[in-house]
Design a protein around this motif. Structure first.
Motif, PDB file in Angstrom:
ATOM      1  N   GLU A 224      35.002  20.538  35.748  1.00  0.00           N
ATOM      2  CA  GLU A 224      35.852  20.816  34.582  1.00  0.00           C
ATOM      3  C   GLU A 224      35.021  20.842  33.295  1.00  0.00           C
TER       4      GLU A 224
ATOM      5  N   GLN B 166      51.123  11.147  32.193  1.00  0.00           N
ATOM      6  CA  GLN B 166      50.570  11.594  30.913  1.00  0.00           C
ATOM      7  C   GLN B 166      51.616  12.289  30.045  1.00  0.00           C
TER       8      GLN B 166
ATOM      9  N   ARG C   6      40.946  10.535  42.097  1.00  0.00           N
ATOM     10  CA  ARG C   6      41.091  11.069  40.723  1.00  0.00           C
ATOM     11  C   ARG C   6      40.065  12.178  40.479  1.00  0.00           C
TER      12      ARG C   6
ATOM     13  N   ASP D 209      48.436  20.901  33.912  1.00  0.00           N
ATOM     14  CA  ASP D 209      47.543  19.761  33.668  1.00  0.00           C
ATOM     15  C   ASP D 209      48.003  18.917  32.488  1.00  0.00           C
TER      16      ASP D 209
END
Ligand code: GUN
Ligand code: FE
Length: 453
Positions: free
Chosen positions: A236, A81, A206, A321
């Motif tokens: 989350e 990412q 994941r 993250d």
């Protein structure tokens, strides 16, 4: 015997969440990449250690505005990412995954692209002082091995996972159960061949939403068989939690627990909306939470109450993250953790209702101090990843994973600073430019100071 290198000057580290230790004119002695001495009185240590010949000791004297501290631990980062960092910050989690993230991660079947990004993300995290990272890669095995080779080549300590997802994912980025399981087994075997003490495989479903019960159980079995680390996401985002509860007919933590995925070697990212009984279960299993404040803010996930987790006996580390988080720097995550803690305190004290503020607000909430946040960024992360016997602080016998920080690099402070102020100033005003050297297991991976070689 290799030469002994001694760093002299301001030394600081933590021994627990509430125990910060510093030596104003201290020393850390290093030999063969390991810490052999630490404290206030170098001369005394030297005379007590007859095996160390003073003539062969190389000394590095830190200057007035420099200090030595343990390297940072990023307990949760998505290496692929990095290719989209800073983009797509205006949508909540599930839209963000579908619109931005899955298409980006699907690109890593292109190994040239993978090499380019993975090389940069390891360089960038090392530059920011991350000596230990727990990386998610992608579903693709070949490129996940490229990430592992980059971490080995650049000398970063890392846990690396081939991501597994076999359902509730787009057609262009999904595996069969068989592919997830075989890919994971092959990844473990290939990583073993690299034979690096620094880089280890980690089992990486994941999140519960994108893995069937069968896949989660099989991954739990593999982790158990090989005694491996495990990483995933938990609690989350409210929509995500609703779907997980519907699919698994249990709590979010329960879904992982049924598959044997909550162990001492498990880290779960986020944990923003955990219920009390889920926290109790994590604590019982010895599973840790990685707090990702930047991502929780960017993706509108909520305010994670770290104090509540710590009070309940759960170990907590910090994560960038990336790219839910918009910075590869754990220093940045650290200051955002302080922001979030202050916001929770303000919400609590102003008694704001229905604001999406902290879950179960505590009456006598105490803000995180910058020293406690520094613990989360160093020893807390190492503990969460069960690598605190090797790294996280300057205890004798651990590897020398360390940063030289210089708070005068951009502008000389206008007065002298105490040890505490050096750290406080670095946390609130510093960035990677203030981190002048980075060492992993004694090897210099960034910077000017040339010992140990
Ligand atoms: N949950 C599942 N996948 C992801 C991801 O890539 N980032 C974050 N922040 N949460 C997730
Ligand atoms: Fe994540």
């Amino acid at each position: 015997m290799a030469a002994v290198v001694v760093y002299r000057g301001t030394i600081l580290h933590t021994k627990s969440f509430d125990e910060f230790e510093s030596f104003e004119q201290g020393f850390v002695a290093v030999q063969d990449g390991k810490i052999i001495g630490v404290g206030n009185d170098y001369d005394n240590w030297l005379s007590a250690n007859k095996s160390v010949d003073p003539k062969t000791v190389k000394q590095v004297q830190l200057s007035e505005f420099q200090f030595l501290c343990p390297g940072f631990c990023d307990g949760h980062i998505h290496a692929p990412q990095y290719a989209q960092i800073g983009l797509g910050m205006s949508v909540p989690l599930l839209d963000w995954l579908n619109t931005y993230t899955f298409p980006t991660e699907a690109k890593y079947v292109d190994q040239k692209f993978a090499l380019q990004i993975y090389k940069s993300v390891v360089e960038a995290t090392l530059r920011c002082g991350t000596t230990l990272a727990s990386y998610f890669a992608t579903n693709d095995l070949a490129s996940t091995l490229i990430l592992a080779r980059e971490a080995v080549r650049q000398g970063q300590r890392a846990l690396i996972g081939k991501v597994c997802s076999n359902c509730n994912s787009p057609d262009f980025y999904v595996e069969t159960t068989e592919q997830s399981v075989e890919g994971t087994k092959n990844f473990i075997a290939e990583l073993r061949k690299l034979n690096s003490p620094l880089v280890l495989p980690t089992i990486t479903p994941r999140f519960a939403l994108s893995c069937s019960k069968e896949l989660l159980s099989k991954l739990g079995d593999i982790a158990k068989e090989h005694d491996l680390h495990i990483q995933s996401h938990i609690s989350e985002n409210l929509d995500e939690i609703k779907f997980v509860k519907e699919i698994f007919s249990t709590s979010y933590a329960g879904a992982y627990d049924e598959a044997g995925l909550l162990t001492k070697k498990t880290v779960m990212a986020h944990g923003v909306h955990l219920e009390d009984d889920e926290i109790a279960l994590l604590r019982e299993r010895g599973t840790s939470i990685i707090h990702c404040p930047a991502s929780n803010t960017n993706l509108n996930s909520g305010l994670c109450d770290v104090q509540r987790l710590i009070k309940a006996g759960v170990t907590v580390g910090l994560g960038t993250d990336v790219s839910g988080g918009n910075s590869v720097s754990i220093l940045h995550a650290l200051s955002r953790a302080l922001d979030v803690s202050k916001h929770i305190d303000v919400f609590n004290s102003q008694d704001i209702r229905g604001s999406g503020a902290a879950k179960n607000p505590q009456k006598n909430y105490k803000q995180l101090s910058y020293k406690q946040a520094f613990y989360l960024a160093t020893l807390g992360g190492a503990k969460a990843l069960t690598l605190d016997h090797i790294t996280g602080n300057f205890a004798v016998g651990k590897d020398f994973d360390a940063l030289v920080v210089d708070v005068s690099i951009l502008e000389k402070p206008h007065r002298s600073l105490t040890v505490d102020e050096l750290l406080e100033k670095f946390i609130y005003t510093g960035d990677d430019r203030n981190i002048t050297s980075v060492f992993v297991a004694g090897r210099k991976v960034k910077g000017q100071i040339c010992y140990p070689e």
